[in-house]
Design an enzyme around this catalytic site. Structure first.
Site, short mmCIF file in Angstrom:
data_model
loop_
_atom_site.label_atom_id
_atom_site.label_comp_id
_atom_site.label_asym_id
_atom_site.label_seq_id
_atom_site.Cartn_x
_atom_site.Cartn_y
_atom_site.Cartn_z
N GLU A 41 -3.86 5.33 19.60
CA GLU A 41 -5.09 5.91 20.16
C GLU A 41 -4.93 6.15 21.67
OE1 GLU A 41 -8.29 3.16 20.00
OE2 GLU A 41 -9.85 4.67 20.34
N HIS A 42 -4.45 5.11 22.39
CA HIS A 42 -4.24 5.22 23.83
C HIS A 42 -2.80 4.89 24.17
CE1 HIS A 42 -8.43 3.54 23.33
NE2 HIS A 42 -8.70 4.62 24.02
N ASP B 123 -12.35 5.25 29.42
CA ASP B 123 -13.49 4.79 28.60
C ASP B 123 -14.82 5.22 29.21
OD1 ASP B 123 -11.98 3.57 26.70
OD2 ASP B 123 -12.02 1.59 27.65
N HIS C 212 -12.03 -5.71 22.81
CA HIS C 212 -12.95 -4.87 22.03
C HIS C 212 -13.30 -5.49 20.68
CE1 HIS C 212 -14.06 -1.14 23.89
NE2 HIS C 212 -12.84 -0.90 24.29
N HIS D 216 -12.57 42.63 -8.50
CA HIS D 216 -12.11 42.71 -7.12
C HIS D 216 -11.48 44.10 -6.88
CE1 HIS D 216 -12.61 38.38 -7.03
NE2 HIS D 216 -12.23 38.32 -5.78
N GLN E 230 -7.95 -3.78 25.91
CA GLN E 230 -8.04 -3.32 24.53
C GLN E 230 -8.39 -4.48 23.61
OE1 GLN E 230 -7.72 -0.13 24.56
NE2 GLN E 230 -8.47 -0.04 22.47
N TYR F 181 -24.76 7.96 15.36
CA TYR F 181 -24.96 6.54 15.07
C TYR F 181 -24.64 5.72 16.31
CZ TYR F 181 -25.35 2.19 12.65
OH TYR F 181 -25.78 0.95 12.26
#
Lengths: 429, 429
Positions: free
Chosen positions: A327-328, A361, A262, A420, A259, A130
């Site tokens: 995340e970072h 990035d 964004h 089995h 950041q 996507y």
């Protein structure tokens, strides 16, 4: 922006509130998405055309309305300014090299009991990617998703992307050319994700779907988990900068704002051991914000979600970082290695004063698709493994069944599974 | 049972129907589960106690009502018959050895541009394991889920299991002892999964949830994907046996029934190149079914979902196998290797005439938690990776930013992200 000091009497409570703050919208998106998925599943291309008209003002009628050709992607690439073309190529090459080293090795060994065991890794047949159409239409994102898929060996890599009023982003098309995307369909939203998962008359279904999107796209992927493979649910981006006073406050302010620009829901957090330095960074943030072209978004993010935490010494940042599972993380200190080893939960870590997160990035090599919203506690960044799967195998050599079969028979009987047991017993000498 | 011959005029259509047959219930389970998750999230232990009373006739009041202690697990182990204890230990050891070799290596390298890049793998802090209480309460399942978690390095491994009317399965407790489970809570259903994901007053939350369960448990895991990490959505089990005529039809019949006895929705499929052999297997299945203690379940599965396909030559089985993407494939032929290499989509493959699938359920070593319902197209069996996550890192050495930074600046500007560009530009010489 919130300021905290680790010695505040209510620090623990205020910090916990920051950790638990979800920053994600709880809305009735789920119900709308469920309807869209059902419509596309039942009515295929007709439903896609209706939704594209309604949401993107884009009419799907002729082949050209539906598809962007690989020739169009090549043309977009050829028309790029040379410096941008070189930048795309450098990024693509570095990402490719990093991800090629991720390719997993097959296993095949035979143990003392004569049991051969192992596993074969293979790419999925087809992957869907996507690509958002609006503010978040980033060519770098396309590279970061498409290149691992191609490195994994995916034969058919399909992009879906909305083209509102027919418009597409030439830089994204150029990136698709560089990455070797095989098909691009001009559909977006939850309906595009549904088309990838179920297939329609025109669009053959895929096995794995990755890539960023708005809340509808994310919810569609969540609902289709299990019908296809999907990457981790993605939320708003975040950065945690851990910095001592020997940094240039201007640099750190720019990192925090990179950041914040964004998304209004993005979060920038500074942890430092120096109150004066914290104040300097705050001033620099305000100064830089004043002239930033992305002022509106960055200011909203910084005002609503920005955090500055002053600690006594930076070793105290480890526990806070693990709770935030960011995340970072930037470690803007002279000796970042001990902090890297001590912090357990993070998507990606940027070491030293000369490694701004933004290089990750675009051009460093490792993937920039990373777990957000505290999910680094359990999730990893995107990798070639997201486009591969493992088939294990077992082969019993001469005498092996006599060695391990009786234990299987005992357990099968104890579990109340006589067939089995019988399938093993019949083969025992 | 359905019989198909690859030369039937309507073969393609009938085979496609088998592939597309979902065998999974579409019901309003999702809505009920959503309510249960909300109640547990909001009301914690009180909601757990109410649901346990309602669904399991089990009152949660004293500590003993809530918890099975590690001492009780040890006692259950000590009281086992010696052959069962040995069987559990053999299984555990073999599973442990296989999964230890799965532990991923960290990466750390510096390239020609002076960019250090790498990744560190770490275990999640806590994992939750669902263990069913009823028909599917298998100690082997506990081993297959718990041992990879412990091998990964998970410090806190929590089992939730319903104890209807207070009863628990001693063999499951013994397996928990062998695997080193840290906590066992006597709660089940969607409410237990919610407790693991959100945490309650008594039960601290975990990071990853795995383990089999009924439709409510599976739906709860699906809805909580992203709040925690979960393993793949699991559906009814399936086996595909590819066999030539040189097999003992009795053995192959037992193999087909070993899958069928799991669940009325389980599916057993035989592909063979010999019509007479197919008929012999069918007769053997009927004979064995007549005296099987699990007759009711196995018969329902075989009657409703069993399939026999006759092909001209076994190489034709490859395409059919890839379309079925079966959880288990047996290659009961003299030379299984070429088929193993040719088939792309399978959870686990059992090679040769002496490797019944049941050895993989218990003692072979590889994991028996495998993708079902055609999900082997994109998913893998459970592994230590399901209990670990990767943190990437980047460190720019002297001069590295000057080499790769300008490309990042160019891309950041092209993407309309000026603060990204500035964070790099400020550091360029």
């Amino acid at each position: 922006m919130r300021s905290l000091n680790i010695n505040d009497p209510d620090f623990a409570k205020r910090f916990r509130r920051i950790v638990d703050d979800r920053r994600e919208s709880d809305s009735d998106v789920a119900i709308q998405v469920r309807d869209i998925l059902r419509e596309v599943r039942q009515r295929g291309d007709k439903a896609l055309a209706e939704y594209s008209m309604r949401f993107d003002s884009h009419r799907l009628s002729t082949d050209e309305d539906w598809v962007i050709s690989t020739e169009q992607c090549r043309a977009a690439y050829d028309e790029l300014q040379p410096d941008l073309r070189d930048a795309l190529e450098l990024a693509a090459t570095r990402i490719r090299v990093y991800h090629e080293a991720q390719l997993p090795a097959d296993r095949d060994f035979t143990d003392d009991a004569g049991v051969r065991q192992g596993a074969l890794w293979r790419a999925v047949d087809a992957a869907g990617l996507y690509v958002p159409g609006g503010r978040a239409a980033y060519p770098s994102s396309l590279l970061m998703n498409a290149i691992p898929a191609k490195v994994a060996g995916v034969e058919r890599l399909v992009v879906v992307t909305p083209t509102p009023k027919g418009e597409s982003n030439p830089l994204v098309l150029a990136a698709a050319h560089v990455a070797g995307v095989d098909e691009i369909w001009r559909v977006g939203g939850a309906q595009a994700v549904a088309a990838l998962a179920y297939g329609t008359e025109r669009i053959r279904k895929v096995d794995v779907i990755t890539g960023p999107g708005n809340a509808y796209v994310a919810e569609a992927k969540r609902q289709l988990f299990g019908v296809v493979g999907i990457d981790m649910v993605a939320g708003p981006s975040e950065i945690l900068v851990i910095a001592d006073k020997d940094n240039n406050p201007e640099w750190i302010a720019a990192d925090l704002l990179s950041q914040a620009e964004h998304d209004p829901s993005a979060q920038s957090i500074l942890i430092t051991d120096d109150e004066t330095f914290a104040a300097q960074v705050e001033d620099c943030v305000d100064l830089q914000l004043a002239t930033l072209a992305t002022h509106k978004v960055a200011n909203e993010s910084w005002t609503s979600h920005g955090v500055m935490i002053v600690v006594d010494e930076l070793s105290q940042a480890v526990e806070l970082a693990d709770a935030l599972a960011a995340e970072h993380i930037e470690l803007a200190v002279a000796e970042p290695e001990p902090l890297l080893r001590a912090i357990r939960h993070a998507g990606s870590v940027f070491l030293g004063r000369m490694t701004p997160e933004a290089v990750g990035d675009y051009v460093a090599g490792p993937n920039h698709v990373l777990p957000t919203g505290r999910r680094a506690r359990f999730a990893s960044g995107l990798s070639v493994l997201d486009f591969m799967k493992r088939t294990s195998f077992i082969e019993l050599g001469d005498g092996a069944l006599d060695k391990i079969g009786p234990a299987a028979v005992a357990l099968a009987h104890a579990e109340g599974l006589p067939a089995h047991a019988k399938s093993v017993e019949l083969r025992l000498k």
